[in-house]
Design an enzyme around this catalytic site. Structure first.
Site, mmCIF file in Angstrom:
data_model
loop_
_atom_site.group_PDB
_atom_site.id
_atom_site.type_symbol
_atom_site.label_atom_id
_atom_site.label_comp_id
_atom_site.label_asym_id
_atom_site.label_seq_id
_atom_site.Cartn_x
_atom_site.Cartn_y
_atom_site.Cartn_z
ATOM 1 N N CYS A 41 14.450 -13.950 -22.278
ATOM 2 C CA CYS A 41 13.308 -13.882 -21.379
ATOM 3 C C CYS A 41 12.134 -13.271 -22.123
ATOM 4 C CB CYS A 41 13.633 -13.047 -20.140
ATOM 5 S SG CYS A 41 12.217 -12.839 -19.035
ATOM 6 N N ASN B 111 4.174 9.889 -11.386
ATOM 7 C CA ASN B 111 3.377 9.013 -12.256
ATOM 8 C C ASN B 111 1.882 9.281 -12.139
ATOM 9 O OD1 ASN B 111 3.168 6.533 -14.025
ATOM 10 N ND2 ASN B 111 2.080 5.754 -12.227
ATOM 11 N N GLU C 197 7.283 12.602 -1.311
ATOM 12 C CA GLU C 197 8.126 11.429 -1.570
ATOM 13 C C GLU C 197 9.343 11.482 -0.652
ATOM 14 O OE1 GLU C 197 10.208 8.336 -2.604
ATOM 15 O OE2 GLU C 197 8.220 8.609 -3.516
ATOM 16 N N ASP D 291 9.914 12.103 4.984
ATOM 17 C CA ASP D 291 10.005 10.700 5.378
ATOM 18 C C ASP D 291 8.639 10.238 5.861
ATOM 19 O OD1 ASP D 291 10.579 8.201 6.322
ATOM 20 O OD2 ASP D 291 12.205 8.820 7.656
ATOM 21 N N ASP E 188 0.382 5.423 -2.849
ATOM 22 C CA ASP E 188 0.909 4.224 -3.507
ATOM 23 C C ASP E 188 2.194 3.835 -2.791
ATOM 24 O OD1 ASP E 188 1.567 2.188 -5.233
ATOM 25 O OD2 ASP E 188 2.091 3.477 -6.913
ATOM 26 N N CYS F 74 1.127 -2.762 -4.218
ATOM 27 C CA CYS F 74 1.616 -3.984 -4.857
ATOM 28 C C CYS F 74 1.547 -5.172 -3.897
ATOM 29 C CB CYS F 74 3.051 -3.798 -5.358
ATOM 30 S SG CYS F 74 4.241 -3.451 -4.050
#
Length: 346
Positions: free
Chosen positions: A58, A211, A227, A254, A275, A301
């Protein structure tokens, strides 16, 4: 944005682009033993189908993973549990490569010897996953399996964010942005757009491994990362210690549940970055409006969920869409990363 959010940004950001080949450092490969062919196929699953496309290599996977598909198929074909290995998780760091084999039956002693030879020959780390993510263990020479975890005595799976003197360690099944160079550019743009000062107090929602949190901490007075995955929170704390960053803290919460009356929400955050996963963060918009930060940077995304949530901030809470743009995080696919910068109206 025009159709879903009914909003036009005051300015469009230049698209971020990077390498189109050999970029993908996290992937899930399918594996399937085909009786008629007498061998295991390894590759990506066909769209809307249980079948695995027969692949030898790939060009999108980061090296050395892209060249290992053929050898992996040969390896699995020679195992006694060949029909009980349905997938392989790929994780490529700057210093190491890990492969996690999902096994639905216990490999035999002969199988383990073959796996160990493959590990040595290709200089990768093999892990076995017998159940949930908490069952991922390292296949080690001598078969002394131990939990997969960053901070291992070996060179860890990691990646750099050089502009901020930050290095992020991760476990083989952790979420990381798949395109390393583009991620570095995205983090740089995020910090720039938030326009922080040494007095800024930043809230980073859906922070993962840190990040964005840790680079933000290099520019702000303090950053709180939130998170839902407690394992990622612990690894984010590990990364803060690893980088000597003392002004970043992390909590598990949560974010799919109402965020009312939580003590940390009473703090005077000046900036918010989020994000979220593909589903977006619609239920968090009211909380962000209540915080009333100077700037909100939404990274996603899935442009559709971003547009939906931006519309809520603009039309229900009076925010202004200052800027928006796309990031070519996933070349050769139909997906893009997107981002939107908002400020309070009035």
């Amino acid at each position: 944005l025009a159709r879903v959010a009914r909003a036009e940004p005051q300015r469009w950001l230049e698209a971020l682009r990077g390498p189109a080949w050999g970029y993908r450092r996290r992937a899930r490969l399918g594996a399937r033993y085909v009786i008629k062919k007498g061998r295991v196929l390894v590759g990506f699953r066909e769209r809307l189908s249980p079948y695995v496309t027969a692949t030898e290599r790939c060009e999108v996977l980061a090296p050395p993973a892209g060249a290992l598909i053929g050898p992996l198929a040969e390896l699995l074909t020679g195992l006694e549990v060949r029909e009980r290995v349905p997938q392989i998780e790929v994780a490529v760091g700057e210093s190491a490569t890990a492969l996690v084999l999902r096994v639905l039956a216990e490999p035999t002693a002969a199988d383990l010897e073959k796996l160990e030879r493959f590990e040595r020959a290709h200089r990768v780390r093999l892990h076995l996953q017998r159940g949930g993510l908490d069952t991922v263990t390292r296949l080690s020479i001598g078969r002394d399996a131990r939990p997969a975890d960053p901070g291992d005595e070996e060179a860890p799976l990691d990646y750099p964010l050089a502009e901020f003197d930050v290095r992020i360690e991760f476990a083989p099944t952790d979420f990381v942005q798949v395109n390393g160079p583009i991620n570095e550019a995205l983090v740089s743009r995020a910090v720039s757009l938030l326009d922080l000062t040494p007095a800024s107090l930043v809230l980073d929602l859906y922070c993962g491994l840190g990040n964005f949190t840790l680079p933000l901490a290099r520019r702000a007075a303090e950053v709180l990362g939130v998170e839902g995955d407690s394992g990622l929170v612990e690894r984010a704390r590990h990364n803060a210690r690893l980088n000597g960053i003392g002004n970043a803290s992390f909590i598990a919460a949560d974010l799919a549940q109402p965020l009312d009356d939580l003590p940390w929400l009473s703090r005077p955050f000046s900036h918010v970055l989020l994000d979220p996963p593909r589903a977006g963060a619609r239920d968090v918009m009211r909380t962000i409006a209540r915080i009333a930060p100077e700037r909100v940077l939404y990274i996603s995304c899935h442009p559709g969920s971003l547009a939906r949530d931006v519309g809520v901030l603009v039309h229900e809470h009076g925010f202004v869409l200052e800027a928006a743009g796309v990031v070519d995080m996933f070349p050769h696919t139909t997906h893009v990363e997107s981002l939107a910068l908002l400020t309070p109206g009035g």
